[in-house]
Scaffold this motif. Structure first.
Motif, short mmCIF file in Angstrom:
data_model
loop_
_atom_site.label_atom_id
_atom_site.label_comp_id
_atom_site.label_asym_id
_atom_site.label_seq_id
_atom_site.Cartn_x
_atom_site.Cartn_y
_atom_site.Cartn_z
N GLY A 273 -0.29 1.78 -11.89
CA GLY A 273 -1.12 2.25 -12.99
C GLY A 273 -2.60 1.91 -12.90
O GLY A 273 -3.38 2.25 -13.78
N GLU A 274 -2.98 1.23 -11.80
CA GLU A 274 -4.40 0.84 -11.62
C GLU A 274 -5.02 1.64 -10.48
O GLU A 274 -4.36 1.86 -9.45
N VAL A 275 -6.31 2.01 -10.64
CA VAL A 275 -7.04 2.65 -9.56
C VAL A 275 -7.53 1.55 -8.61
O VAL A 275 -8.30 0.68 -9.01
N VAL A 276 -7.04 1.57 -7.36
CA VAL A 276 -7.34 0.49 -6.41
C VAL A 276 -8.04 0.96 -5.14
O VAL A 276 -8.31 0.18 -4.24
N ALA B 298 -6.16 13.42 -6.81
CA ALA B 298 -7.53 13.78 -7.23
C ALA B 298 -7.94 12.88 -8.39
O ALA B 298 -7.15 12.59 -9.29
N ALA B 299 -9.20 12.43 -8.36
CA ALA B 299 -9.72 11.60 -9.44
C ALA B 299 -9.86 12.43 -10.72
O ALA B 299 -10.13 13.63 -10.67
N ARG B 300 -9.65 11.77 -11.84
CA ARG B 300 -9.86 12.39 -13.15
C ARG B 300 -11.05 11.71 -13.81
O ARG B 300 -11.44 10.59 -13.43
N LYS B 301 -11.58 12.38 -14.83
CA LYS B 301 -12.77 11.88 -15.52
C LYS B 301 -12.59 10.41 -15.95
O LYS B 301 -13.52 9.60 -15.83
N GLU B 302 -11.41 10.09 -16.43
CA GLU B 302 -11.18 8.73 -16.93
C GLU B 302 -11.13 7.68 -15.82
O GLU B 302 -11.16 6.47 -16.10
N ASP B 303 -11.07 8.11 -14.57
CA ASP B 303 -11.10 7.17 -13.45
C ASP B 303 -12.52 6.75 -13.07
O ASP B 303 -12.70 5.82 -12.29
N VAL B 304 -13.52 7.47 -13.58
CA VAL B 304 -14.90 7.25 -13.12
C VAL B 304 -15.35 5.79 -13.25
O VAL B 304 -15.88 5.22 -12.28
N PRO B 305 -15.14 5.12 -14.40
CA PRO B 305 -15.60 3.72 -14.47
C PRO B 305 -14.95 2.82 -13.40
O PRO B 305 -15.64 1.98 -12.80
N ALA B 306 -13.67 3.03 -13.12
CA ALA B 306 -13.01 2.21 -12.10
C ALA B 306 -13.58 2.50 -10.71
O ALA B 306 -13.72 1.59 -9.88
N SER C 161 0.82 -1.21 0.00
CA SER C 161 0.00 0.00 0.00
C SER C 161 0.85 1.26 0.00
O SER C 161 0.40 2.31 -0.41
N GLU C 162 2.09 1.16 0.49
CA GLU C 162 2.93 2.37 0.54
C GLU C 162 3.32 2.85 -0.84
O GLU C 162 3.75 3.98 -1.03
N LYS C 163 3.19 1.95 -1.82
CA LYS C 163 3.49 2.35 -3.19
C LYS C 163 2.35 3.13 -3.82
O LYS C 163 2.53 3.77 -4.86
N ALA C 164 1.15 3.05 -3.22
CA ALA C 164 -0.02 3.69 -3.85
C ALA C 164 0.09 5.21 -3.78
O ALA C 164 0.47 5.77 -2.77
N LEU C 165 -0.25 5.83 -4.88
CA LEU C 165 -0.29 7.29 -4.98
C LEU C 165 -1.72 7.75 -4.73
O LEU C 165 -2.65 7.24 -5.36
N LEU C 166 -1.90 8.69 -3.80
CA LEU C 166 -3.23 9.26 -3.57
C LEU C 166 -3.31 10.58 -4.32
O LEU C 166 -2.45 11.44 -4.15
#
Lengths: 154, 154
Positions: free
Chosen positions: B64-67, B11-19, B4-9
């Motif tokens: 590269g994945e929204v998790v 702001a969401a972008r429009k292209e993240d909405v489906p995920a 989890s420490e690798k995860a970047l937090l």
């Protein structure tokens, strides 16, 4: 006619702020956390609410006196097909105006307003020590389906 | 290093909405109330959140994945000397990324952000059926001091 039916529900104005703060402070929880009703931080918060199209600070006025208040916030979210929610906060009725059905009228008014706007849900939290308020919300059709968590930062 | 420490937090972008919608739907409560992740109502809600300076839709990105996702709203109010509150809604971690501490890191990040902004309180509600989530929030220092009431209008 019940006294409360005479009350006018309307958007709060700057000059209502001291009366609203007095109601927030006249409460077993609020008494320890509010300050001078003339404190400029209250006015700054009022200006922020007043300028936000998704916030409505409402007062109930009866015989020229402010006797009730609540704040409605229309929350956006992706959940439930992007539905808007109406959140009710800071509901208070002045001591002298209690027992006349005003609180129930205020909440019913808020629910109608949320429904007209197309909100999917009306939500609020109530301190677990406010057992009278719980009966009140149960009677208005609300369900205590959630735990309300708070973390104080001050 | 925990995954989890690798995860970047960020702001969401429009292209993240489906995920994000996929995570909202992958849940015992969400499964029954979400629709096609491409539904235009989700995008409309995203645009409303994105345009509101008091709303932040956050995602956790890992390889590269929204998790993960959560929404922060900064609520104005007169209570507590006009203090701002940070409300957290719609917290989700993707099934494949659970058990790595990501949820705890997200909430700690939100609390830090609220503190930097000067918020007096961080608040959230959690469905009473989510008993794992309750242990999680208790462990993070939150207090389940309130009943969370909902009234469905749909």
């Amino acid at each position: 006619m019940q006294q409360s039916e005479k009350a006018l529900l309307r958007a709060a104005r700057k000059e209502d702020v001291p009366a609203i703060v007095a109601m927030l402070a006249d409460d077993h929880l609020g008494a320890t956390r509010e300050g001078d009703p003339g404190d400029e931080r209250y006015l700054a918060a009022f200006e922020r609410i007043d300028a936000n199209p998704y916030d409505e600070l409402i007062v109930a006025e009866q015989d020229g006196e402010v006797v009730g208040t609540m704040q409605l916030t229309y929350l956006a979210g992706l959940s439930r097909l992007g539905a808007e929610r109406c959140q009710i906060e800071a509901v208070r009725v002045a001591a002298a105006a209690r027992g006349q059905g005003l609180g129930g009228r205020m909440i019913a008014w808020a629910v109608d307003r949320a429904r007209e706007r197309g909100c999917a849900i009306v939500q609020l939290t109530s301190d677990k020590s406010r057992t009278d308020a719980h009966r009140f919300y149960d009677n208005l059709g609300f369900t205590a389906s959630h735990e309300g968590y708070k973390l104080s930062l001050s």
